[in-house]
Motif scaffolding. Structure first.
Motif, mmCIF file in Angstrom:
data_model
loop_
_atom_site.group_PDB
_atom_site.id
_atom_site.type_symbol
_atom_site.label_atom_id
_atom_site.label_comp_id
_atom_site.label_asym_id
_atom_site.label_seq_id
_atom_site.Cartn_x
_atom_site.Cartn_y
_atom_site.Cartn_z
ATOM 1 N N SER A 237 -7.264 -0.533 4.071
ATOM 2 C CA SER A 237 -7.191 -0.276 5.505
ATOM 3 C C SER A 237 -6.072 0.711 5.813
ATOM 4 O O SER A 237 -5.139 0.883 5.043
ATOM 5 C CB SER A 237 -6.964 -1.577 6.264
ATOM 6 O OG SER A 237 -5.650 -2.018 6.046
ATOM 7 N N HIS A 239 -3.912 0.257 7.993
ATOM 8 C CA HIS A 239 -2.720 -0.575 8.179
ATOM 9 C C HIS A 239 -1.986 -0.791 6.852
ATOM 10 O O HIS A 239 -0.764 -0.689 6.785
ATOM 11 C CB HIS A 239 -3.191 -1.913 8.752
ATOM 12 C CG HIS A 239 -2.110 -2.852 9.169
ATOM 13 N ND1 HIS A 239 -1.193 -2.551 10.139
ATOM 14 C CD2 HIS A 239 -1.808 -4.103 8.748
ATOM 15 C CE1 HIS A 239 -0.376 -3.579 10.312
ATOM 16 N NE2 HIS A 239 -0.723 -4.526 9.467
ATOM 17 N N ASP A 240 -2.755 -1.084 5.810
ATOM 18 C CA ASP A 240 -2.134 -1.369 4.515
ATOM 19 C C ASP A 240 -1.431 -0.157 3.933
ATOM 20 O O ASP A 240 -0.518 -0.296 3.132
ATOM 21 C CB ASP A 240 -3.196 -1.860 3.517
ATOM 22 C CG ASP A 240 -3.568 -3.300 3.794
ATOM 23 O OD1 ASP A 240 -2.748 -3.994 4.405
ATOM 24 O OD2 ASP A 240 -4.674 -3.709 3.411
ATOM 25 N N ARG A 241 -1.914 1.019 4.279
ATOM 26 C CA ARG A 241 -1.326 2.215 3.710
ATOM 27 C C ARG A 241 -0.499 2.984 4.735
ATOM 28 O O ARG A 241 -0.086 4.103 4.486
ATOM 29 C CB ARG A 241 -2.431 3.125 3.166
ATOM 30 C CG ARG A 241 -3.444 2.416 2.311
ATOM 31 C CD ARG A 241 -3.799 3.180 1.087
ATOM 32 N NE ARG A 241 -2.837 2.912 0.031
ATOM 33 C CZ ARG A 241 -2.872 3.484 -1.174
ATOM 34 N NH1 ARG A 241 -3.786 4.351 -1.461
ATOM 35 N NH2 ARG A 241 -1.970 3.181 -2.072
ATOM 36 N N TYR A 243 2.517 4.321 6.835
ATOM 37 C CA TYR A 243 3.955 4.416 6.610
ATOM 38 C C TYR A 243 4.751 3.683 7.684
ATOM 39 O O TYR A 243 5.937 3.451 7.524
ATOM 40 C CB TYR A 243 4.383 5.888 6.513
ATOM 41 C CG TYR A 243 4.471 6.593 7.842
ATOM 42 C CD1 TYR A 243 5.708 6.781 8.476
ATOM 43 C CD2 TYR A 243 3.338 7.063 8.489
ATOM 44 C CE1 TYR A 243 5.791 7.415 9.692
ATOM 45 C CE2 TYR A 243 3.415 7.691 9.702
ATOM 46 C CZ TYR A 243 4.649 7.869 10.306
ATOM 47 O OH TYR A 243 4.736 8.489 11.518
ATOM 48 N N ARG A 245 3.996 0.638 8.532
ATOM 49 C CA ARG A 245 3.785 -0.773 8.283
ATOM 50 C C ARG A 245 5.094 -1.579 8.253
ATOM 51 O O ARG A 245 5.154 -2.692 8.792
ATOM 52 C CB ARG A 245 3.009 -0.934 6.970
ATOM 53 C CG ARG A 245 2.804 -2.361 6.509
ATOM 54 C CD ARG A 245 1.881 -3.123 7.458
ATOM 55 N NE ARG A 245 1.776 -4.518 7.058
ATOM 56 C CZ ARG A 245 0.835 -5.000 6.252
ATOM 57 N NH1 ARG A 245 -0.094 -4.188 5.777
ATOM 58 N NH2 ARG A 245 0.817 -6.269 5.939
ATOM 59 N N GLY A 275 -5.686 0.267 13.267
ATOM 60 C CA GLY A 275 -5.435 0.432 11.837
ATOM 61 C C GLY A 275 -5.727 -0.800 10.999
ATOM 62 O O GLY A 275 -6.291 -0.683 9.912
ATOM 63 N N PRO A 276 -5.368 -2.006 11.463
ATOM 64 C CA PRO A 276 -5.599 -3.183 10.621
ATOM 65 C C PRO A 276 -7.069 -3.428 10.300
ATOM 66 O O PRO A 276 -7.386 -3.977 9.259
ATOM 67 C CB PRO A 276 -5.023 -4.331 11.462
ATOM 68 C CG PRO A 276 -3.995 -3.703 12.322
ATOM 69 C CD PRO A 276 -4.543 -2.335 12.643
ATOM 70 N N SER A 277 -7.980 -3.035 11.174
ATOM 71 C CA SER A 277 -9.392 -3.336 10.913
ATOM 72 C C SER A 277 -10.169 -2.090 10.512
ATOM 73 O O SER A 277 -11.389 -2.099 10.498
ATOM 74 C CB SER A 277 -10.027 -3.970 12.152
ATOM 75 O OG SER A 277 -9.895 -3.122 13.257
ATOM 76 N N TYR A 279 -10.951 0.974 7.758
ATOM 77 C CA TYR A 279 -10.840 1.373 6.362
ATOM 78 C C TYR A 279 -11.118 2.867 6.251
ATOM 79 O O TYR A 279 -12.221 3.322 6.528
ATOM 80 C CB TYR A 279 -11.814 0.555 5.507
ATOM 81 C CG TYR A 279 -11.406 -0.899 5.447
ATOM 82 C CD1 TYR A 279 -10.752 -1.402 4.329
ATOM 83 C CD2 TYR A 279 -11.607 -1.755 6.523
ATOM 84 C CE1 TYR A 279 -10.334 -2.712 4.274
ATOM 85 C CE2 TYR A 279 -11.190 -3.070 6.488
ATOM 86 C CZ TYR A 279 -10.555 -3.550 5.355
ATOM 87 O OH TYR A 279 -10.124 -4.850 5.315
ATOM 88 N N ALA A 283 -4.293 7.677 6.056
ATOM 89 C CA ALA A 283 -2.877 7.401 5.810
ATOM 90 C C ALA A 283 -2.386 8.050 4.519
ATOM 91 O O ALA A 283 -1.205 8.373 4.414
ATOM 92 C CB ALA A 283 -2.643 5.894 5.771
ATOM 93 N N THR A 284 -3.267 8.230 3.563
ATOM 94 C CA THR A 284 -2.815 8.853 2.321
ATOM 95 C C THR A 284 -3.179 10.331 2.256
ATOM 96 O O THR A 284 -2.357 11.162 1.906
ATOM 97 C CB THR A 284 -3.419 8.142 1.102
ATOM 98 O OG1 THR A 284 -4.807 7.959 1.332
ATOM 99 C CG2 THR A 284 -2.767 6.809 0.889
ATOM 100 N N CYS A 304 -12.163 4.983 13.973
ATOM 101 C CA CYS A 304 -13.413 5.743 14.037
ATOM 102 C C CYS A 304 -14.270 5.675 12.789
ATOM 103 O O CYS A 304 -15.389 6.168 12.805
ATOM 104 C CB CYS A 304 -13.128 7.193 14.408
ATOM 105 S SG CYS A 304 -12.408 8.160 13.078
ATOM 106 N N GLU A 306 -15.255 2.861 11.445
ATOM 107 C CA GLU A 306 -15.916 1.555 11.403
ATOM 108 C C GLU A 306 -17.180 1.548 12.257
ATOM 109 O O GLU A 306 -17.262 2.243 13.272
ATOM 110 C CB GLU A 306 -14.955 0.473 11.920
ATOM 111 C CG GLU A 306 -13.746 0.271 11.033
ATOM 112 C CD GLU A 306 -14.117 -0.131 9.618
ATOM 113 O OE1 GLU A 306 -14.923 -1.055 9.435
ATOM 114 O OE2 GLU A 306 -13.594 0.498 8.675
#
Lengths: 371, 220, 576, 151
Positions: A237, A239-241, A243, A245, A275-277, A279, A283-284, A304, A306
């Motif tokens: 996600s 969110h997980d990536r 910066y 976070r 961001g949390p929901s 994928y 972010a990278t 966008c 999803e």
């Protein structure tokens, strides 16, 4: 899904590049960039080099239906490989409304020719949703032909289908409530061919080219998630990536645009960040040659990539907030409940009052006298 | 519902509205009933004030008296732990605060997420300990009703699903979040009709008790 | 019987456009323009949060990716009377400016150039002579014989591969191509260079808006905060990047785009004598120095020119319901009050009625042009069909005596040995696009300098929060958001009720230009332009139609739109 | 300090503290630990490692923080092939930063290589087949009247 058997005389990529004066180092560098683009670990570079040595230009037919051309625009922003390298060296883009020279009958003839010549082997790319088989075919036509007919005809001889953008992948904007044109996604219609969904509105350019490069390099499609999206890009996600976070974890949030938190780059959760929901690879990989991406530029993620993100609640409403007017329900139901409770209680109280009315108070003295 | 996003939107939309409606109807009816009904009238002459003793009891009853503590220290400590943990995660987790703000317009500062996460973990352990205790303690086992187990299960699932979603142990996230919201909705729906009602009535009850004693001139 | 020519799809545009032309011998007698795709975005917008509207509206088009988002934001800001911080205004101007230059360059090289440039002919060019040609027209650094030889080698390898890809079935060798091989080779090299350049240019919107296409906006300002000491805000490093992008844009416009336009146009003088069309032009104006309330401070002025009369500028009022109206007498929609009525966007209503309004069941060969024949409505200003876009803007600037415009236009006319009348033509339109790019890219430097000065003076504000919360809004409000989009005058009209969108409508540049005939049978701008002095050298290869249509830079997804019935009447739709 | 050891200032280390502080968002630290493992692997087994920094969720200041901490070593090379690639040994021996750019100067990839010499620096064996011929051509051009190889 071997697509490279058609023309054995055609040269491999390494040889083509060498003819342009590109050195072996240049080729290795190209492979390094390709690995990075496909989100593959650098240890894969030798394998990629070996595969690209032999890679030939697959025919690609790109159909545009109910779309805004944002996906094509995004493709042209890819910097590794660049769109010019893509269309001159890596693929044969045989039909693409926005870029092709031919128009009208000549354009349709080019498409039909490519479909005949590469039957069973061409890659079909679709951007945009299309009115489903039950919708009025007149809602979207090309050359007098409905989108549905054109898609089904083109799918028939395709090796695989890549649905580029959230509209093609999930229906996107045209399918947002109330879906006035009965728009559906490619996957809703194509059941007997492999479909890859490269979602995003638009997708990150390098994700589009990354999937193409993967097909080109390995002759097959990448590993997919449950929505048929390539895992390499959609496996984690935003969110997980992100910066930002660490700020989420510390409980530091921007409360509005342009407050001290916003300026310091605090988490945008409370401003509605999805961001949390969501994928995706923003972010990278970031956007526009690593220049920035929405969260870095201070705007919450819209989510966008999803399905149904257009209907998933306001863009500035935190993810944990319900989408409906729940507080109205809370108030109304609370009021009704309160009245009901009060009525029941008042009735009970009425009985108590009646009892109280016939009550005859006694004092200790009276009691003693009676006894 | 095969699509996690559809599932999340269902739980965030229509199901949430339904849950909130049932909850508000039931809870408002019950509280109003209690308040309007009041207590059975006490016709005896008041020997002391009601308000102060009422308030005091609300506070003092929250702490177990030494006797109770001695008899059942486990109940007291573990019970405290997970009640407190539940309240902290419910009221001080930022996404929950955002939710409450959207419903009631009220907002307050939250706690850093790792703190809430730790509290949640402790709560889960304490809840499991409570269940084990209930099953192994002879008397307790005898007096436990199906409702007790139902309520325990709901609370546990609610906290657990939140923990799993936050730590992203269930994927994809829309599914995890949807499950957590669904648990919360079931919780809200049964709340007014089970012993969970005590969340809202416990202090009223204590006040009534204290006030009643106070009127009689007794300190409770 | 005379022949009907059909070109569908018109490629190298945005969206789905079909042209049907009725021939009179080799001449085009009449033409019909049809948008063949509809999505219903305005219906989708109803009932949503007005602060979200920009994201939906933005997806009307991914090419002019900024304009609909910003027009939507401005419509809400107009309805609620939100004032913008200076920095936000300047940042928006920079983003709009970048949109113009990026869009115009890509249009010229990637959408329009192949109408004038024969790629196959470039193979027979002499790289040395190409180098001499390139150096004679510009100081652009990439002009050595070796560079052109490499480009030619690459093109040769590509064509010899037998897979022509996007160049397959082009009208190569068509007699209407007039450029010598060397000019073709130079243009092809610049086709590739422009692809590379645009990637860099797009970064400006990414810096402020997070990405391009579809950068982010926010009602009340911009989302990116300014803080010179923060990594996560517009800081000195990002400002320096913006400056370098502006510099690269200016260099490309000055050294490549402007010289190429003049050089190519020089080979096609006859195209300054056809494709004129209506002779009426309209601008809403844009690029405000301060807020968007006062058109007098705009770089691009507002107004209407009728019958090529540059001495009289008519005033435009977006809120006056007698001025801008849309008609559906030849579109696949129905109006409650009958198909011949005209409605102002605030009252806008539309029902998709393909079958009832003359839509031919697909697959079809020919449209029924006596009834509805397009998903585009016909907008009119006080009943006049008008053309919008770069030519309208340049004429408006010229009419108002804007010094730089006068200089650029006069220089162009002198260089090409043309009269002022030549502006009203296919290539006049294309040249106007180039010239206004020059005007905008120069202005960008000014906005950048103003932004830096403002920040240095201690003003870091980028967002006006006062009316962010819908609880602070009036129960009802309505506003018009306007833009001069790269393709012309764009308006979004919004009606807000109880914090939600009650009605929404966009009337966009390509609706003005590509729209159909109205009830009095006045054609739209495309239709009129094609009927002006067009002869087809080969009806099988209607290159001439492409030239004039492309000179408008069609953007059809933009142009097709609809508004939900205000009544409860629903389109019969199966929601899947 | 013995006489043979150089003083600290002469060691080509350059560590800059990030301006404004707080630029490190945590991911750079994790990378450094990974680099440490890779170094140990290189020393014990000779196995080289490549880390793609582009694939990591860096904040705006992370990369600058990381490269500043790794510092600048003695070797720096630029390879011109499909645009410039810069190879820079960091102040940590065996840790290289390889920065790939396209002809327009946009970054294609940024790798940390933990190896004795990055592969892209080596002469490519595949190109040796043209080496003699190329030299012959040049010799021929440089020698008045032409020259034939002696062999």
């Amino acid at each position: 899904m071997r697509v490279f058997e058609k023309n054995p005389l055609e040269k491999g990529l390494a040889e083509r590049l060498r003819e342009h004066g590109v050195s072996r180092r240049g080729f290795l560098k190209f492979c390094a960039a390709t690995a990075s683009m496909m989100a593959l670990p650098p240890a894969m570079i030798p394998a990629i080099a070996a595969a690209l040595e032999r890679a030939r230009r697959p025919s690609v037919i790109w159909l545009s239906f109910q779309e805004c051309t944002g996906c094509t625009e995004s493709l042209t922003r890819s910097h590794a490989p660049t769109v010019e390298d893509l269309i001159l060296d890596l693929i044969s883009l045989d039909y693409h409304h926005t870029l092709q020279a031919a128009a009208g009958e000549a354009a349709e003839a080019a498409r039909e020719q490519a479909m005949r010549d590469n039957h069973g082997q061409y890659l079909l790319i679709v951007d945009g949703s299309l009115p489903g088989p039950d919708a009025n075919p007149g809602y979207s036509t090309i050359a007098g032909v409905s989108n549905y007919s054109m898609l089904m005809e083109a799918v028939e001889g395709a090796a695989a289908v890549i649905a580029v953008g959230t509209c093609a992948a999930f229906g996107g904007l045209p399918a947002a409530a109330p879906n006035p044109t009965g728009a559906v996604s490619v996957m809703d219609l194509v059941k007997d061919k492999p479909v890859v969904n490269v979602s995003g509105c638009p997708p990150v350019p390098m994700v589009i080219t990354g999937v193409l490069a993967h097909f080109l390099t390995f002759g097959r499609l990448p590993e997919l998630d449950e929505y048929h999206r390539p895992l390499a890009f959609f496996g984690q996600s935003i969110h997980d990536r992100c910066y930002r976070r660490p700020f989420y974890d510390k409980g530091l949030f921007a409360e509005t645009f342009d407050d001290a938190g916003a300026r310091a780059g605090w988490c945008l959760y409370r401003l509605g960040c999805k961001g949390p929901s969501t994928y995706n690879a923003c972010a990278t990989m970031r956007w526009n040659a690593g220049t920035s991406w929405p969260i870095e530029a201070g705007h919450p993620c819209l989510g966008c990539a999803e399905p149904r993100f257009w209907d998933a609640g306001g863009f500035y409403v935190p993810l944990s907030v319900p989408t409906g007017p729940a507080s109205d329900y809370l108030l109304a139901a609370g009021a009704v409940g309160a009245v009901a409770g009060a009525v029941v209680a008042t009735k009970a109280r009425g009985r108590a009052k009646e009892e109280a009315a016939v009550r005859q108070p006694v004092t200790v003295e009276e009691l003693e006298q009676k006894l | 519902m095969s699509d996690p996003m559809d599932f999340l939107l269902l739980t965030k939309g229509p199901l949430f509205n339904l849950a909130v409606t049932v909850f508000a109807l039931g809870m408002a009816a019950r509280i109003l009933e209690i308040l309007v009904n009041g207590r059975r009238p006490n016709y005896s002459e008041a020997r002391g004030g009601q308000w102060l003793p009422g308030l005091r009891t609300v506070l003092t009853r929250s702490v177990a008296d030494p006797g109770t503590f001695k008899r059942a220290p486990f109940n007291v400590v573990v019970g405290w732990l997970w009640h407190l943990g539940f309240i902290v995660t419910l009221l001080f987790f930022i996404p929950h605060i955002a939710l409450i703000k959207s419903l009631l317009g009220l907002s307050w500062p939250g706690l850093p997420n790792p703190v809430v996460d730790l509290v949640t973990a402790v709560t889960l352990v304490a809840l499991v300990a409570t269940l084990v205790h209930r099953r192994t303690h002879r008397v307790k086992r005898r007096i436990s009703t199906p409702e007790d187990y139902l309520v325990w299960t709901l609370v546990f699932l609610l906290v657990l699903s939140g923990y799993l979603a936050y730590n992203r142990i269930i994927n994809p996230y829309p599914l995890a979040l949807g499950l957590h919201i669904l648990c919360a909705e079931v919780f809200l729906i049964v709340l007014p009709f089970t012993k969970l009602t005590h969340i809202f009535t416990v202090f009223i009850a204590r006040w009534y008790n204290g006030a009643s004693f106070g009127r009689r001139g007794v300190e409770s | 019987m005379s022949e009907r020519i059909v070109v569908d799809p018109i490629t190298r545009i945005e969206g789905h456009l079909r042209i049907e032309a009725q021939m009179d011998g080799v001449n085009i007698a009449q033409a019909w323009s049809s948008g063949t795709m509809v999505r219903g975005i305005e219906t989708i917008l109803q009932g949503r949060d007005p602060r979200d509207a920009w994201a939906f509206a933005q997806r009307i088009c991914g090419v002019c990716t900024l304009v609909h988002g910003l027009a939507a934001v401005r419509s809400v800001e107009d309805a609620l009377a939100i004032e913008l911080p200076t920095n936000a205004q300047l940042i928006r101007n920079l983003m709009i400016g970048a949109q113009y230059v990026h869009d115009h360059v890509m249009h010229f090289y990637h959408l329009h150039a192949l109408d004038w440039v024969d790629v196959v002919s470039a193979l027979s060019a002499d790289p040395k002579a190409t180098s001499t040609l390139a150096q004679s027209i510009s100081g652009w650094s990439k002009s050595s014989p070796g560079y052109f030889s490499d480009t030619q080698k690459r093109l040769k390898g590509f064509i010899e591969s037998g897979q022509l890809g996007i160049f397959a079935n082009g009208y190569w060798g068509h007699p209407a191509y007039k450029l010598p091989p060397e000019a073709n080779l130079m243009a092809f090299a610049h086709y590739l260079e422009a692809l590379a350049w645009q990637r860099d240019a797009a970064r400006l919107q990414a810096i402020f808006g997070g990405k391009n296409p579809h950068p982010n906006f926010v009602v009340g300002g911009v989302a990116c905060p300014i803080d010179l000491n923060s990594d996560s805000a517009i800081n000195a490093k990002k400002l320096a990047e913006v400056q370098s992008v502006i510099a690269s844009m200016r260099q490309f416009v000055d050294q490549v785009y402007v010289p190429d336009t003049l050089a190519i146009a020089g080979f096609y003088p006859d195209w300054f004598q056809r494709g004129e069309g209506l002779g009426n032009f309209m601008c809403y104006g844009d690029l405000p120095a301060t807020g968007s309330a006062d058109p007098a401070t705009f770089l691009f002025p507002r107004g209407v020119i009728l019958n090529r009369d540059l001495t009289t500028i008519h005033e435009v009022d977006l809120h006056d319901d007698t001025q801008i109206q849309e008609f559906v007498s030849h579109a696949w929609y129905d109006y409650k009050g009958g198909k011949d009525t005209g409605l102002h966007p605030y009252q806008g209503e539309t029902r998709l009625d393909y079958d009832g309004r003359g839509g031919v069941k697909p697959p079809y060969q020919q449209l029924d042009v006596t009834d509805g024949y397009t998903w585009l409505k016909a907008p009119r200003w006080k009943g006049h069909a008008v053309e919008v876009g770069p030519l309208a803007r340049v004429l408006m600037l010229y009419a108002q005596g804007h010094a730089q415009t006068k200089e650029l236009v006069d220089m162009t006319l002198t260089t090409l040995k043309l009269e002022q009348r030549a502006l009203f033509s296919t290539l006049g339109r294309t040249a106007a696009r180039t010239l206004e790019s020059k005007i905008v890219v120069d202005a960008m430097q000014g906005w950048y300098d103003a932004l830096v000065a403002n920040i240095k003076a201690g003003d870091g504000r980028t967002f006006n929060e006062t009316l962010w919360d819908p609880a602070t809004w009036p129960r009802e409000a309505r506003g018009a958001g306007f833009m001069e989009a790269p393709r012309g005058a764009l308006g979004h009209w919004i009606v807000i009720k109880d914090g939600r969108i009650d009605n929404y409508q966009a009337v966009v540049p390509s609706t003005w230009n590509a729209g159909p005939r109205d009830p009095s049978n006045q054609p739209g701008a495309y239709e009129a332009a094609l009927a002006d002095n067009h002869q087809l050298a080969d009806v099988k290869q209607p290159l001439e139609i492409l030239r004039t249509i492309h000179s408008f830079d069609p953007c059809i997804a933009c142009a097709v739109h609809l508004v939900d019935p205000v009544t409860g009447e629903r389109i019969e739709v199966k929601v899947v | 300090m013995s006489a043979t050891m150089s003083g600290l200032p002469s060691i080509p280390v350059q560590v800059e503290t990030p301006a404004g502080g707080g630029a490190c968002h945590g991911n750079a630290l994790a990378i450094l630990h990974e680099v440490r493992h890779a170094l140990e692997r290189l020393i014990s087994t000779g196995e080289a490692t490549r880390i793609d920094l582009h694939a990591l969720p860096f904040g705006a200041g992370d990369e600058a923080w990381l490269t500043a901490l790794l510092g600048t070593g003695e070797v720096r090379a630029t390879i011109e092939a499909l645009g410039p690639t810069s190879v820079q040994e960091t102040a940590i021996p065996g840790v290289w930063l390889v920065d790939y750019h396209n002809a327009e100067g946009q970054r294609l990839a940024l790798h940390l290589e933990i190896t004795c010499i990055p592969g892209i620096l080596r002469t490519q064996c595949r190109e040796l087949d043209t080496a003699v011929a190329t030299l012959d051509t040049r010799l021929g051009a440089a020698t008045p009247g032409g020259s034939r190889p002696l062999s």
